[in-house]
Design a protein around this motif. Structure first.
Motif, PDB file in Angstrom:
ATOM      1  N   LEU A   1       0.822  -1.205   0.000  1.00  0.00           N
ATOM      2  CA  LEU A   1       0.000   0.000   0.000  1.00  0.00           C
ATOM      3  C   LEU A   1       0.856   1.255   0.000  1.00  0.00           C
ATOM      4  O   LEU A   1       1.794   1.370   0.787  1.00  0.00           O
ATOM      5  CB  LEU A   1      -0.932   0.012   1.218  1.00  0.00           C
ATOM      6  CG  LEU A   1      -1.998  -1.084   1.276  1.00  0.00           C
ATOM      7  CD1 LEU A   1      -2.771  -1.001   2.579  1.00  0.00           C
ATOM      8  CD2 LEU A   1      -2.944  -0.977   0.087  1.00  0.00           C
ATOM      9  N   GLY A   2       0.530   2.190  -0.882  1.00  0.00           N
ATOM     10  CA  GLY A   2       1.212   3.470  -0.911  1.00  0.00           C
ATOM     11  C   GLY A   2       0.598   4.443   0.072  1.00  0.00           C
ATOM     12  O   GLY A   2      -0.441   4.173   0.684  1.00  0.00           O
ATOM     13  N   PRO A   3       1.216   5.617   0.249  1.00  0.00           N
ATOM     14  CA  PRO A   3       0.713   6.606   1.218  1.00  0.00           C
ATOM     15  C   PRO A   3      -0.734   7.011   0.979  1.00  0.00           C
ATOM     16  O   PRO A   3      -1.510   7.138   1.929  1.00  0.00           O
ATOM     17  CB  PRO A   3       1.664   7.791   1.026  1.00  0.00           C
ATOM     18  CG  PRO A   3       2.924   7.191   0.500  1.00  0.00           C
ATOM     19  CD  PRO A   3       2.489   6.042  -0.359  1.00  0.00           C
ATOM     20  N   GLU A   4      -1.126   7.211  -0.275  1.00  0.00           N
ATOM     21  CA  GLU A   4      -2.504   7.630  -0.546  1.00  0.00           C
ATOM     22  C   GLU A   4      -3.499   6.529  -0.214  1.00  0.00           C
ATOM     23  O   GLU A   4      -4.589   6.793   0.297  1.00  0.00           O
ATOM     24  CB  GLU A   4      -2.643   8.054  -2.006  1.00  0.00           C
ATOM     25  CG  GLU A   4      -1.878   9.332  -2.357  1.00  0.00           C
ATOM     26  CD  GLU A   4      -2.155   9.791  -3.773  1.00  0.00           C
ATOM     27  OE1 GLU A   4      -2.931   9.097  -4.479  1.00  0.00           O
ATOM     28  OE2 GLU A   4      -1.593  10.824  -4.177  1.00  0.00           O
ATOM     29  N   GLU A   5      -3.128   5.283  -0.508  1.00  0.00           N
ATOM     30  CA  GLU A   5      -4.024   4.168  -0.173  1.00  0.00           C
ATOM     31  C   GLU A   5      -4.118   3.998   1.339  1.00  0.00           C
ATOM     32  O   GLU A   5      -5.202   3.724   1.880  1.00  0.00           O
ATOM     33  CB  GLU A   5      -3.511   2.881  -0.814  1.00  0.00           C
ATOM     34  CG  GLU A   5      -3.558   2.884  -2.343  1.00  0.00           C
ATOM     35  CD  GLU A   5      -2.887   1.660  -2.921  1.00  0.00           C
ATOM     36  OE1 GLU A   5      -3.581   0.867  -3.560  1.00  0.00           O
ATOM     37  OE2 GLU A   5      -1.661   1.502  -2.737  1.00  0.00           O
ATOM     38  N   LEU A   6      -3.001   4.143   2.044  1.00  0.00           N
ATOM     39  CA  LEU A   6      -3.015   4.031   3.499  1.00  0.00           C
ATOM     40  C   LEU A   6      -3.850   5.137   4.135  1.00  0.00           C
ATOM     41  O   LEU A   6      -4.444   4.944   5.194  1.00  0.00           O
ATOM     42  CB  LEU A   6      -1.588   4.099   4.049  1.00  0.00           C
ATOM     43  CG  LEU A   6      -0.709   2.863   3.858  1.00  0.00           C
ATOM     44  CD1 LEU A   6       0.726   3.178   4.226  1.00  0.00           C
ATOM     45  CD2 LEU A   6      -1.227   1.700   4.700  1.00  0.00           C
ATOM     46  N   ALA A   7      -3.902   6.302   3.479  1.00  0.00           N
ATOM     47  CA  ALA A   7      -4.561   7.465   4.063  1.00  0.00           C
ATOM     48  C   ALA A   7      -6.013   7.610   3.639  1.00  0.00           C
ATOM     49  O   ALA A   7      -6.697   8.512   4.105  1.00  0.00           O
ATOM     50  CB  ALA A   7      -3.790   8.726   3.673  1.00  0.00           C
ATOM     51  N   ARG A   8      -6.511   6.769   2.768  1.00  0.00           N
ATOM     52  CA  ARG A   8      -7.887   6.925   2.280  1.00  0.00           C
ATOM     53  C   ARG A   8      -8.882   6.580   3.390  1.00  0.00           C
ATOM     54  O   ARG A   8      -8.859   5.476   3.931  1.00  0.00           O
ATOM     55  CB  ARG A   8      -8.122   6.012   1.078  1.00  0.00           C
ATOM     56  CG  ARG A   8      -9.502   6.181   0.446  1.00  0.00           C
ATOM     57  CD  ARG A   8      -9.570   5.446  -0.886  1.00  0.00           C
ATOM     58  NE  ARG A   8      -9.346   4.023  -0.737  1.00  0.00           N
ATOM     59  CZ  ARG A   8     -10.306   3.148  -0.423  1.00  0.00           C
ATOM     60  NH1 ARG A   8     -11.546   3.560  -0.239  1.00  0.00           N
ATOM     61  NH2 ARG A   8     -10.034   1.865  -0.319  1.00  0.00           N
ATOM     62  N   PRO A   9      -9.771   7.518   3.751  1.00  0.00           N
ATOM     63  CA  PRO A   9     -10.709   7.263   4.851  1.00  0.00           C
ATOM     64  C   PRO A   9     -11.925   6.467   4.397  1.00  0.00           C
ATOM     65  O   PRO A   9     -12.321   6.522   3.230  1.00  0.00           O
ATOM     66  CB  PRO A   9     -11.114   8.672   5.283  1.00  0.00           C
ATOM     67  CG  PRO A   9     -11.014   9.478   4.030  1.00  0.00           C
ATOM     68  CD  PRO A   9      -9.883   8.887   3.229  1.00  0.00           C
ATOM     69  N   ARG A  10     -12.507   5.760   5.320  1.00  0.00           N
ATOM     70  CA  ARG A  10     -13.752   5.029   5.063  1.00  0.00           C
ATOM     71  C   ARG A  10     -14.453   4.809   6.402  1.00  0.00           C
ATOM     72  O   ARG A  10     -13.807   4.843   7.460  1.00  0.00           O
ATOM     73  CB  ARG A  10     -13.467   3.693   4.378  1.00  0.00           C
ATOM     74  CG  ARG A  10     -12.746   2.676   5.248  1.00  0.00           C
ATOM     75  CD  ARG A  10     -12.051   1.628   4.433  1.00  0.00           C
ATOM     76  NE  ARG A  10     -10.804   2.118   3.893  1.00  0.00           N
ATOM     77  CZ  ARG A  10      -9.997   1.400   3.119  1.00  0.00           C
ATOM     78  NH1 ARG A  10     -10.325   0.180   2.775  1.00  0.00           N
ATOM     79  NH2 ARG A  10      -8.859   1.909   2.682  1.00  0.00           N
ATOM     80  N   ASP A  11     -15.743   4.560   6.367  1.00  0.00           N
ATOM     81  CA  ASP A  11     -16.498   4.274   7.584  1.00  0.00           C
ATOM     82  C   ASP A  11     -16.446   2.771   7.854  1.00  0.00           C
ATOM     83  O   ASP A  11     -16.774   1.960   6.984  1.00  0.00           O
ATOM     84  CB  ASP A  11     -17.952   4.726   7.446  1.00  0.00           C
ATOM     85  CG  ASP A  11     -18.087   6.237   7.495  1.00  0.00           C
ATOM     86  OD1 ASP A  11     -17.182   6.884   8.051  1.00  0.00           O
ATOM     87  OD2 ASP A  11     -19.078   6.772   6.975  1.00  0.00           O
ATOM     88  N   VAL A  12     -16.034   2.422   9.055  1.00  0.00           N
ATOM     89  CA  VAL A  12     -15.891   1.018   9.442  1.00  0.00           C
ATOM     90  C   VAL A  12     -16.945   0.693  10.498  1.00  0.00           C
ATOM     91  O   VAL A  12     -17.011   1.349  11.542  1.00  0.00           O
ATOM     92  CB  VAL A  12     -14.482   0.745   9.996  1.00  0.00           C
ATOM     93  CG1 VAL A  12     -14.377  -0.690  10.505  1.00  0.00           C
ATOM     94  CG2 VAL A  12     -13.424   1.006   8.927  1.00  0.00           C
ATOM     95  N   ARG A  13     -17.779  -0.301  10.209  1.00  0.00           N
ATOM     96  CA  ARG A  13     -18.805  -0.725  11.157  1.00  0.00           C
ATOM     97  C   ARG A  13     -18.286  -1.894  11.987  1.00  0.00           C
ATOM     98  O   ARG A  13     -17.923  -2.941  11.451  1.00  0.00           O
ATOM     99  CB  ARG A  13     -20.085  -1.135  10.434  1.00  0.00           C
ATOM    100  CG  ARG A  13     -21.225  -1.543  11.379  1.00  0.00           C
ATOM    101  CD  ARG A  13     -22.486  -1.872  10.611  1.00  0.00           C
ATOM    102  NE  ARG A  13     -22.997  -0.720   9.902  1.00  0.00           N
ATOM    103  CZ  ARG A  13     -23.767   0.211  10.480  1.00  0.00           C
ATOM    104  NH1 ARG A  13     -24.107   0.107  11.748  1.00  0.00           N
ATOM    105  NH2 ARG A  13     -24.195   1.229   9.768  1.00  0.00           N
TER     106      ARG A  13
END
Length: 333
Positions: A265-277
């Motif tokens: 994983l690159g920096p942008e992929e590591l930093a991509r936010p998402r909602d985790v249930r």
């Protein structure tokens, strides 16, 4: 349910950090630090139900030059000199505009109140809350935030830029090292358990298996979150408790996946936010990096639980600390 609480902060402890820390010339001597017209700031807190706001400390968590506020959330706090159970303390930082950033649950292995030590750093602040046996490092936030947009509801959106990610971008190597160490330490633990004669009949074996199964299930759940697929688990424990051999194989496989995935994983992929249930229904905004970090710290916490059970039951153990890992890795190269 989140309970709003208003917290006032003395303005004297706030303001921007000295300009020299941000790469610019400092203000002339005697110029002073700009403050607000009023001597306090009111911030609404999203304190969990049955929790109260405790101590709070300011610090620059992202290296951008502005202070954030780290609030200790407490439930049934007791002084270390007092007997009795306490709640699970949490740390929750807020931006000065009231934006909630994230929350760390310190777990059941820490009594309240607990000492928190601020670690000096050239560009950001780090804290180390003191737990019962070990220190749990609270990393700097390491990211800039995107302000709440109109129509976004209660969701908090984050903008994670690679240039402002000291632990996830330029310092991605540190995250990889943590994942590598967790995988190596798990191998040491399972090797020690395999060396126990008639392990299944030993005192404490059932509890150890339940802890290891919980660790494995949580790792599988967050593997699915990282892959963007459904995990199918309704709880963080298997319906049927696996044997040690099955957990050993499963742990080795999932650890290998996390090592390889973190490296890919690159920096942008590591930093991509998402909602985790989570399985209890709560939704938490997380990035890939914070999910991986959660899996690592969760594993470390429960590996310590297993180690304590092994000590109490007289089982032989193997040293799996970070220094031993570094020596092992150096000798292998």
């Amino acid at each position: 349910m989140m309970v709003p609480v208003a917290l006032r902060i003395q303005a004297a402890r706030w303001g921007r950090r000295p300009a020299a820390r941000r790469g610019r010339r400092p203000a002339a001597r005697g110029a002073g630090t700009p403050t607000w017209e009023r001597n306090h700031l009111t911030i609404p807190l999203k304190t969990p139900n049955n929790y109260q706001a405790g101590d709070a400390s300011p610090g620059d968590l992202d290296g951008e030059g502005d202070y954030e506020l780290v609030v200790k959330e407490q439930n049934n706090p007791r002084d270390p000199s007092q007997d009795g159970r306490t709640g699970q303390p949490k740390l929750a930082p807020y931006d000065t505009d009231g934006t909630f950033l994230w929350r760390i649950d310190l777990g059941i292995n820490i009594r309240e109140p607990a000492a928190a030590h601020q670690l000096p750093h050239r560009r950001r602040h780090e804290g180390a809350p003191q737990t019962r046996h070990h220190g749990a490092v609270m990393p700097s936030c390491g990211a800039s935030r995107r302000r709440r947009r109109a129509g976004a509801g209660s969701a908090v959106a984050f903008k994670r830029a690679a240039r402002s990610l000291p632990t996830l971008g330029r310092m991605n190597l540190h995250l990889q090292t943590l994942v590598d160490h967790a995988a190596w330490a798990n191998r040491q633990l399972f090797a020690a358990l395999r060396d126990v004669d008639a392990f299944a009949s030993q005192k404490g074996a059932d509890l150890i298996l339940r802890v290891l199964d919980h660790v494995h299930v949580v790792s599988r759940i967050f593997q699915a979150h990282l892959q963007g697929v459904s995990h199918g688990y309704e709880s963080t424990q298997s319906a049927v408790l696996p044997a040690l051999e099955e957990l050993d194989r499963g742990s080795e496989a999932i650890d290998r996946w996390y090592v390889e995935t973190t490296a890919s994983l690159g920096p942008e992929e590591l930093a991509r936010p998402r909602d985790v249930r989570f399985t209890d229904g709560k939704v938490v905004p997380m990035t890939a990096a914070t999910m991986i970090l959660h899996v690592v710290t969760h594993t470390i916490h429960h590996r310590g639980n297993v180690d304590a059970i092994m000590v109490q039951c007289g089982m032989p153990r193997r040293r799996d600390g970070f220094p031993e890992f570094l020596v092992s890795r150096a000798s292998a190269t």
